[in-house]
Write an enzyme that holds these catalytic residues in place. Sequence first.
Site, PDB file in Angstrom:
ATOM      1  N   ASN A 169      -2.065  -0.766  10.754  1.00  0.00           N
ATOM      2  CA  ASN A 169      -2.829  -0.085  11.819  1.00  0.00           C
ATOM      3  C   ASN A 169      -4.243   0.318  11.383  1.00  0.00           C
ATOM      4  OD1 ASN A 169      -1.665   1.895  10.175  1.00  0.00           O
ATOM      5  ND2 ASN A 169      -1.654   3.405  11.823  1.00  0.00           N
ATOM      6  N   LYS A 178      -0.252  -4.509  -1.786  1.00  0.00           N
ATOM      7  CA  LYS A 178       0.526  -5.394  -0.889  1.00  0.00           C
ATOM      8  C   LYS A 178       0.168  -4.969   0.538  1.00  0.00           C
ATOM      9  CE  LYS A 178       4.017  -6.750   1.683  1.00  0.00           C
ATOM     10  NZ  LYS A 178       3.437  -6.637   3.004  1.00  0.00           N
ATOM     11  N   PRO A 179      -0.682  -5.750   1.225  1.00  0.00           N
ATOM     12  CA  PRO A 179      -1.045  -5.394   2.597  1.00  0.00           C
ATOM     13  C   PRO A 179       0.065  -5.816   3.565  1.00  0.00           C
ATOM     14  CG  PRO A 179      -2.163  -7.414   1.957  1.00  0.00           C
ATOM     15  CD  PRO A 179      -1.320  -6.990   0.770  1.00  0.00           C
ATOM     16  N   GLY A 202       3.642   3.774   5.734  1.00  0.00           N
ATOM     17  CA  GLY A 202       4.374   2.942   6.683  1.00  0.00           C
ATOM     18  C   GLY A 202       5.407   3.761   7.425  1.00  0.00           C
ATOM     19  N   SER A 203       6.431   3.078   7.912  1.00  0.00           N
ATOM     20  CA  SER A 203       7.428   3.733   8.765  1.00  0.00           C
ATOM     21  C   SER A 203       8.394   4.577   7.935  1.00  0.00           C
ATOM     22  CB  SER A 203       8.203   2.676   9.541  1.00  0.00           C
ATOM     23  OG  SER A 203       8.879   1.845   8.625  1.00  0.00           O
ATOM     24  N   GLU A 228       3.495   8.251   2.816  1.00  0.00           N
ATOM     25  CA  GLU A 228       2.780   8.625   4.044  1.00  0.00           C
ATOM     26  C   GLU A 228       3.477   7.918   5.193  1.00  0.00           C
ATOM     27  OE1 GLU A 228       0.502  10.797   4.292  1.00  0.00           O
ATOM     28  OE2 GLU A 228      -0.066  11.062   2.206  1.00  0.00           O
ATOM     29  N   LEU A 229       4.273   8.671   5.959  1.00  0.00           N
ATOM     30  CA  LEU A 229       5.154   8.016   6.933  1.00  0.00           C
ATOM     31  C   LEU A 229       4.761   8.354   8.376  1.00  0.00           C
ATOM     32  CD1 LEU A 229       8.424   8.594   4.865  1.00  0.00           C
ATOM     33  CD2 LEU A 229       6.756   6.745   4.691  1.00  0.00           C
ATOM     34  N   CYS A 252      -0.959   7.019  13.121  1.00  0.00           N
ATOM     35  CA  CYS A 252       0.141   7.917  12.752  1.00  0.00           C
ATOM     36  C   CYS A 252      -0.106   9.339  13.243  1.00  0.00           C
ATOM     37  CB  CYS A 252       0.344   7.900  11.241  1.00  0.00           C
ATOM     38  SG  CYS A 252      -1.197   8.140  10.354  1.00  0.00           S
ATOM     39  N   GLU A 286       8.586   7.839  17.758  1.00  0.00           N
ATOM     40  CA  GLU A 286       7.188   7.428  17.632  1.00  0.00           C
ATOM     41  C   GLU A 286       6.891   6.329  18.661  1.00  0.00           C
ATOM     42  OE1 GLU A 286       6.184   5.947  13.732  1.00  0.00           O
ATOM     43  OE2 GLU A 286       4.273   6.982  13.767  1.00  0.00           O
TER      44      GLU A 286
HETATM   45  P1  NDP Z   1       6.379  -0.660   7.788  1.00  0.00           P
HETATM   46  O1  NDP Z   1       7.168   0.434   7.184  1.00  0.00           O
HETATM   47  O2  NDP Z   1       7.090  -1.671   8.590  1.00  0.00           O
HETATM   48  O3  NDP Z   1       5.554  -1.447   6.679  1.00  0.00           O
HETATM   49  C1  NDP Z   1       4.680  -0.816   5.787  1.00  0.00           C
HETATM   50  C2  NDP Z   1       4.444  -1.740   4.599  1.00  0.00           C
HETATM   51  O4  NDP Z   1       5.649  -1.863   3.860  1.00  0.00           O
HETATM   52  C3  NDP Z   1       4.058  -3.159   4.993  1.00  0.00           C
HETATM   53  O5  NDP Z   1       3.143  -3.679   4.063  1.00  0.00           O
HETATM   54  C4  NDP Z   1       5.378  -3.875   4.906  1.00  0.00           C
HETATM   55  O6  NDP Z   1       5.243  -5.268   4.738  1.00  0.00           O
HETATM   56  C5  NDP Z   1       5.956  -3.237   3.655  1.00  0.00           C
HETATM   57  N1  NDP Z   1       7.404  -3.369   3.493  1.00  0.00           N
HETATM   58  C6  NDP Z   1       8.344  -3.723   4.403  1.00  0.00           C
HETATM   59  N2  NDP Z   1       9.586  -3.687   3.837  1.00  0.00           N
HETATM   60  C7  NDP Z   1       9.424  -3.304   2.546  1.00  0.00           C
HETATM   61  C8  NDP Z   1      10.310  -3.052   1.456  1.00  0.00           C
HETATM   62  N3  NDP Z   1      11.619  -3.191   1.577  1.00  0.00           N
HETATM   63  N4  NDP Z   1       9.787  -2.646   0.279  1.00  0.00           N
HETATM   64  C9  NDP Z   1       8.457  -2.459   0.124  1.00  0.00           C
HETATM   65  N5  NDP Z   1       7.565  -2.687   1.135  1.00  0.00           N
HETATM   66  C10 NDP Z   1       8.037  -3.094   2.318  1.00  0.00           C
HETATM   67  O7  NDP Z   1       5.252   0.076   8.658  1.00  0.00           O
HETATM   68  P2  NDP Z   1       4.181  -0.569   9.628  1.00  0.00           P
HETATM   69  O8  NDP Z   1       3.344  -1.548   8.864  1.00  0.00           O
HETATM   70  O9  NDP Z   1       4.833  -1.019  10.872  1.00  0.00           O
HETATM   71  O10 NDP Z   1       3.252   0.687   9.929  1.00  0.00           O
HETATM   72  C11 NDP Z   1       3.472   1.563  10.989  1.00  0.00           C
HETATM   73  C12 NDP Z   1       4.050   2.873  10.490  1.00  0.00           C
HETATM   74  O11 NDP Z   1       3.206   3.413   9.499  1.00  0.00           O
HETATM   75  C13 NDP Z   1       4.165   3.921  11.548  1.00  0.00           C
HETATM   76  O12 NDP Z   1       5.410   4.575  11.466  1.00  0.00           O
HETATM   77  C14 NDP Z   1       3.042   4.882  11.228  1.00  0.00           C
HETATM   78  O13 NDP Z   1       3.264   6.201  11.692  1.00  0.00           O
HETATM   79  C15 NDP Z   1       3.018   4.803   9.745  1.00  0.00           C
HETATM   80  N6  NDP Z   1       1.721   5.222   9.229  1.00  0.00           N
HETATM   81  C16 NDP Z   1       1.641   6.402   8.550  1.00  0.00           C
HETATM   82  C17 NDP Z   1       0.423   6.870   8.121  1.00  0.00           C
HETATM   83  C18 NDP Z   1       0.297   8.156   7.365  1.00  0.00           C
HETATM   84  O14 NDP Z   1      -0.770   8.381   6.805  1.00  0.00           O
HETATM   85  N7  NDP Z   1       1.290   9.005   7.300  1.00  0.00           N
HETATM   86  C19 NDP Z   1      -0.811   6.134   8.404  1.00  0.00           C
HETATM   87  C20 NDP Z   1      -0.597   4.901   9.105  1.00  0.00           C
HETATM   88  C21 NDP Z   1       0.619   4.480   9.502  1.00  0.00           C
HETATM   89  P3  NDP Z   1       5.196  -6.219   6.057  1.00  0.00           P
HETATM   90  O15 NDP Z   1       4.266  -5.582   7.047  1.00  0.00           O
HETATM   91  O16 NDP Z   1       4.630  -7.457   5.527  1.00  0.00           O
HETATM   92  O17 NDP Z   1       6.595  -6.285   6.559  1.00  0.00           O
END
Ligand code: NDP
Length: 510
Positions: A149, A172-173, A223-224, A245-246, A279, A376
């Site tokens: 995002n 790892k993006p 991420g999530s 940071e979730l 987020c 969310e």
């Molecule tokens: P994901 O959790 O799906 O993915 C985040 C990253 O983790 C991606 O690079 C993904 O790879 C990677 N990933 C997936 N599976 C694994 C694993 N088993 N082990 C290690 N890495 C893995 O999140 P999104 O990319 O969908 O991002 C959206 C989420 O991020 C929302 O919930 C949002 O609220 C949160 N977020 C939080 C922020 C904060 O500052 N607190 C800021 C921005 C977003 P791939 O994409 O290639 O699958």
Amino acid sequence: MGSAAVVPPQAGPAGRIVSYNPATGVPLGDVPDMGADEVKAAVARARAAQREWGAVPLVERCRRVSRIAETLMEGASELIELIVKEGGKTRMEALGTEVAVVADLTRYFCKHAPKLLAPEPIPLHLLKHRGSYLHHVPRGVVGVIAPWNFPFSIPIGEVVMALIAGNGVVLKPSEMTPLIALAGKDIIDRAGIPPELFQVVTGRGPTGAALVESGVDFVVFTGSVATGKRVAAACGERLIPCTMELGGKAPAIVCADADLARTAQALAWGGFCNSGQVCASVERVYAHASVHDELVERLVAITRGLRQGDASSDEVDVGAMTWDKQVDNVERLVDAAVKAGAVVQTGGKRGKGPGQFFEPTVLTGCTQDMDIMRKEIFGPAIPVMKVASEEEAIRLANDSHLGLNAYVFSKDTARARQIAEQVEAGTVMINDVLNTYGCPETPWGGVKQSGVGRTHSVIGLKELCQTRHVNYDRVAVPREIWWYPYKQRTFDWALKGMKLLFGKRPWSRD
Ligand code: NDP
């Protein structure tokens, strides 16, 4: 209003991931889907380069890293075009929430890190003949796992901070936005940072998992919640410290005395910026009954005036959604809310045509039990609920498993601060939304399931270091009294001394 039926990610050649423009479905390029061996090799290269980099004095590291701001600004126009094309957001958002954030963060930490990471003396209150201090040393190799995002400002901001702290970094993006991460690598390489020190490993989830397993010394995951828990468990298994940071579900509490013109504009921007894929987005509004109707009227009027479409060819306010599955998610939540009695005041549908769009949407008549108020949304929909009092709004705001950001709107700053201090969130903003991510000196991170640890600020910078403690003698004494041999006389004196120090004091009242 822009078009849109969802474009599925393009199938690519074996072992490659195709990146595409979410507004048009047009492929932009492809990158390797890296396996565990490639990840390990990248970490080994970063580790070898880090040994030299970690020994460079901090002031000199800052001088070299500050060049990144210059190469970033030199290539800003091309980078913004790429962010718009691969991420779907508008040019203004690419400039303000991606490029400007990293440029300012780079300058800020390059200027202040020598002071923020200077050794910190700890005055000892009892053992006056000894001294203590903390010093901050690099962790080694930091693994950064990033979402789609904010595909530039989140990972590259972390990379810059980690480099200043003396680390090597492997990023790892997200598989949705790898080209932007590679452009970030190019900017950092062109600034003269040793190319082996910062590596990008492209791939999907398993590539991220391989990075955690590769022997990195610290993980910054954004991420999530679901993936964050898996990554935190994998870090725990290896005892690797990490920052998580979730997700967020930011509530906005609108008090009876709020400035409604400013509040409605703030809510619209806070809910629709980056198509709501933030987020910290305004994800639920609790409006005092006395201002609810006027607030909704103003919010709906602003929302209806927003132009949505392909930001790479048109001047628009709301761009495409980056990930096709997110469009489904928003649609599902909006439809379920409507079935449960919510009313769509504007928007409510996905767009027609080739791109990934969902109309900016305002819903009223929402209740706390609806999924749209609890899960969310991560899309351009703002559910509004009428509340009878500020106390009710605070209770509902805290009725969530998430606690990243929250917002309070009131003209009475003192009262707003009282409310803000009762809300369970990492950051509460008063009469404003979102923008503290762009303030490098303020901490970013959540409470509850929104995460663990902080990025940005002195706290985030220190998390990228090992903090070590040194204790030394200020005054030389031949021996300490508690050393061998133990003697009854010493014991008696020590006990007397302790009673004087810690026992009941003659002048204390009870
Ligand atoms: P994901 O959790 O799906 O993915 C985040 C990253 O983790 C991606 O690079 C993904 O790879 C990677 N990933 C997936 N599976 C694994 C694993 N088993 N082990 C290690 N890495 C893995 O999140 P999104 O990319 O969908 O991002 C959206 C989420 O991020 C929302 O919930 C949002 O609220 C949160 N977020 C939080 C922020 C904060 O500052 N607190 C800021 C921005 C977003 P791939 O994409 O290639 O699958």
